[in-house]
Scaffold this motif. Structure first.
Motif: not given
Length: 698
Positions: A591, A259, A242
């Motif tokens: 996250d 991430s 990500t």
């Protein structure tokens, strides 16, 4: 099976948008379904009365009762078709059609409407933008893939339809079978968590494997998977990253815990085995679907070829396994049974003229050794050895001893027949010894998953109302950051802090300093100045008679460094005796998929220089918090290495749990750093704090 039983075992499947046009997706799905499906196939197309010899219906309302609808109409029509499906009470839907959120704009709007209809009519929808689904027990191939799957006990999900077609082609060549296959597509409704739950309830699924590019709800996935993995192993290849890890972060934790580390932590906590390649994915799956789990990590290698035996030994050394140390009795028995030229220590070399009886005797002896949990049989082809006979011996010895044996029968076509014998016994054959060891390593890792300790997070008695008031300070001053002015927040969650206050006047600074024991520590308080030490914004060991001037100097330095910085004052704090203590950091970065990601490591400047940290997805219990402390390389410093006085690790573990509760209780906290959290023999104290907030969630 669970609530998706009709998806994988329907009696009637409708293809909405079926056609007989050559090269079309609608025809490919229709033909795939007709080939082996045990149930009824219903074509739906308003422009045709008959398709490929079957009665065609103008719409689902006029068709016979349908269990599963496979939708392959143009994108603008999908939503209308889905509403009709919902009105007819058809619960299971696969949307093959592309042109939804993956295209943005109008496609994203269509996908939102699709989700709304699914919720309104309680539809289980695979896709859109899906290759389709397969279920071999009922012969259902509701995809437009060119190959059908062989029957087996592996259930497979993939976020890439192209990956499914490539894997099926390869797996058929390798004679690897599947139970269910799902192309997830855009995951508008059903996602990886739904299929983990479904296959966890399915007695016919021995292993769940998957290719994922992302996990939409990491916390739900972790919770679901933890309930499944004790009985059903899960192996994933996770591709892609990500943007979160690349975004600028305002704290050490945000910069270090990107991430990808969230995926690593989340999947490990979930008990998922993570493969690094497609080959490894299937090597793991083949071992887990057919072999017993070893009780110990000791591996015995039996070979008729010295070179491959050495390669196997190296592979064991590179894995989480170990070469078994034979007992004296085992060595003596091998010496009696083997030729003088043979090597009776691990790896056991039965030498090149070994026949199947010699292999059998060696295997029987080493598998009887209590230090041996598993074995690798490595063989090069010779004129005196029949591979088919050796394959039968491997199956027999594995059954007799209840220990996994992974064969590596090297060669070309001559291995086809013995490989079939091994497959019948649930045992894979590998050409490469490293892959054979990798399969055993997966079995060992899965054993550890089943034996792992999973504890519920401790709920501490805290003052949430006061904590909420402190966090609201940022919103009140139209800011999204808090620093040492919010130190009381930690105290509301039971984390010790030194005495002190934030003041905005030098005379008040003197009054606070005089109320403290000993000299003071003074820090500039500004949400715009992250690294105070770098600009001389921290003074240590300030006596009472120098506090006034120190205040003025700190403010002057801040103004000179950043004239437009917002200055909230100066923190005057009791100086903590750091002798014999260790500075640690406990932080959190939220996250997008997994939520709060906790980080622990050495604090101060060492967190950036050494990057010696451990991470977990919050909330966590005592076991996980303790593991975070033990995992860092510097853990011996905390335990009292080289004559150091041990820190109060129990207090440190409790502080980590309390911060876990804090960031779980308040989703508005986006990032948090307690650095340093000083750990000494008498407990811990937090000396500094940085918080970033999403004030809309306060």
């Amino acid at each position: 099976m669970g609530r998706l039983s009709e998806l994988f075992a329907p009696e009637t499947v409708a293809v909405v948008g079926a056609t007989d046009r050559e090269g079309s997706v609608g025809r490919a799905i229709l033909e795939n379904l007709r080939s082996d499906f045990e149930g009824e196939v219903v074509p739906v197309n308003p422009d045709r009365d008959e398709l490929l010899g079957m009665t065609c219906y103008p719409d689902v309302a006029s068709a016979p009762a349908i269990d599963l609808a496979v939708v392959v109409v143009p994108p603008p029509v999908v939503v209308d078709v889905l509403e009709e499906i919902g009105q007819e009470g058809i619960g299971q839907v696969v949307v093959i059609t592309a042109g939804f959120s993956e295209t943005g704009g109008e496609g994203a709007t269509r996908e939102r409407r699709l989700r709304e209809l699914a919720a309104e009519y309680d539809l289980d929808v695979v896709g859109p933008n899906s290759l389709g689904v397969m279920s071999t027990p009922v012969g259902m191939n509701a995809t437009f893939a060119p190959e059908n799957a062989l029957e087996g006990s592996i259930s497979f999900m993939s976020q890439s339809g192209a990956f499914v077609t490539a894997v099926l082609d390869w797996a058929n060549d390798q004679e690897i079978g599947f139970r269910d296959v799902v192309s997830l597509g855009n995951k508008a409704v059903l996602d990886e968590t739904d299929f983990v739950r479904e296959w966890g309830d399915d007695d016919g699924t021995d292993v769940v494997i998957g290719y994922l590019e992302g996990i939409d709800d990491g916390r739900a996935f972790v919770d679901a998977t933890r309930e499944v993995v004790d009985d059903t192993p899960i192996v994933l290849v996770k591709a892609g990253r990500t943007d979160a890890g690349a975004q600028a972060a305002s704290s050490h934790t945000g910069a270090i815990a990107g991430s990808e580390r969230a995926y690593e932590a989340g999947l490990e906590q979930a008990g998922v085995l993570r493969a690094q390649s497609v080959q490894e994915l299937f090597d793991y799956a083949r071992a887990l679907s057919g072999l017993d789990v070893p009780e110990t990590d000791g591996v015995a290698v039996v070979t008729n070829a010295g070179g491959p035996g050495v390669l196997t030994t190296d592979a064991v050394g590179d894995s989480g396994l170990s070469m078994a140390s034979f007992t004296d009795e085992t060595v003596d028995e091998l010496a009696d049974a083997m030729p003088e030229e043979a090597n009776v220590y691990n790896p056991v070399d039965v030498i090149g003229d070994a026949d199947v009886e010699r292999f059998e005797r060696a295997l029987d002896v080493v598998l009887s050794d209590p230090n041996v949990g598993s074995a690798v049989v490595v063989s090069a082809p010779t004129a005196v050895l029949e591979y088919e006979d050796l394959a039968e011996i491997v199956v027999e010895e594995s059954e007799i001893h209840g220990k996994p044996i992974v064969p590596c029968l090297m060669g070309g076509e001559r291995t086809d027949a013995p490989a079939a014998i091994l497959r019948e016994g649930g045992i894979p054959n590998y050409f490469d010894p490293a892959r054979a060891v990798s399969g055993l390593d997966a079995l060992s890792a899965y054993r550890d998953v089943r034996h792992r300790e999973v504890d519920e997070p401790t709920t501490f008695d805290v003052d949430r109302d006061r904590a909420r008031e402190i966090l609201a300070q940022a919103k009140e001053r139209d800011d999204n950051r808090l620093g040492v002015e919010a130190m009381d927040l930690l105290e509301t969650y039971g984390i010790p802090i030194p005495d002190g206050e934030v003041v905005d006047d030098p005379a008040d600074a003197v009054a606070v300093a005089e109320s403290l024991e000993g000299d003071a520590v003074m820090k500039i308080v500004s949400p715009d100045i992250a690294h105070k030490m770098d600009i001389g914004g921290v003074k240590i060991g300030v006596p009472d008679d120098e506090v006034y001037d120190a205040y003025e100097d700190l403010v002057s330095r801040a103004r000179n460094y950043q004239p437009d910085a917002q200055l909230l004052g100066v923190q005057v704090q009791e100086q903590v005796d750091l002798e014999g203590t260790t500075e640690t950091i406990v932080g959190m970065n939220r996250d997008p998929q997994f939520g709060p990601l906790l980080l622990f490591g050495l604090g101060g400047i060492f967190v950036e220089i050494l990057e010696d940290t451990s991470v977990r997805v919050a909330p966590i219990g005592e076991h996980e918090a303790s593991a975070m402390v033990d995992e860092i390389q510097a853990a011996p410093l905390l335990r009292g290495a080289r004559g150091r006085e041990p820190a109060d690790v129990d207090a440190l573990v409790e502080a980590i749990q309390r911060l876990s509760q804090l960031v779980t209780d308040f989703p508005a906290i986006v990032e948090l750093d307690v650095n340093p959290l000083v750990a000494g023999a008498d407990g811990v104290q937090a000396l500094d704090l940085v918080i970033t907030l999403d004030t809309e969630k306060l």
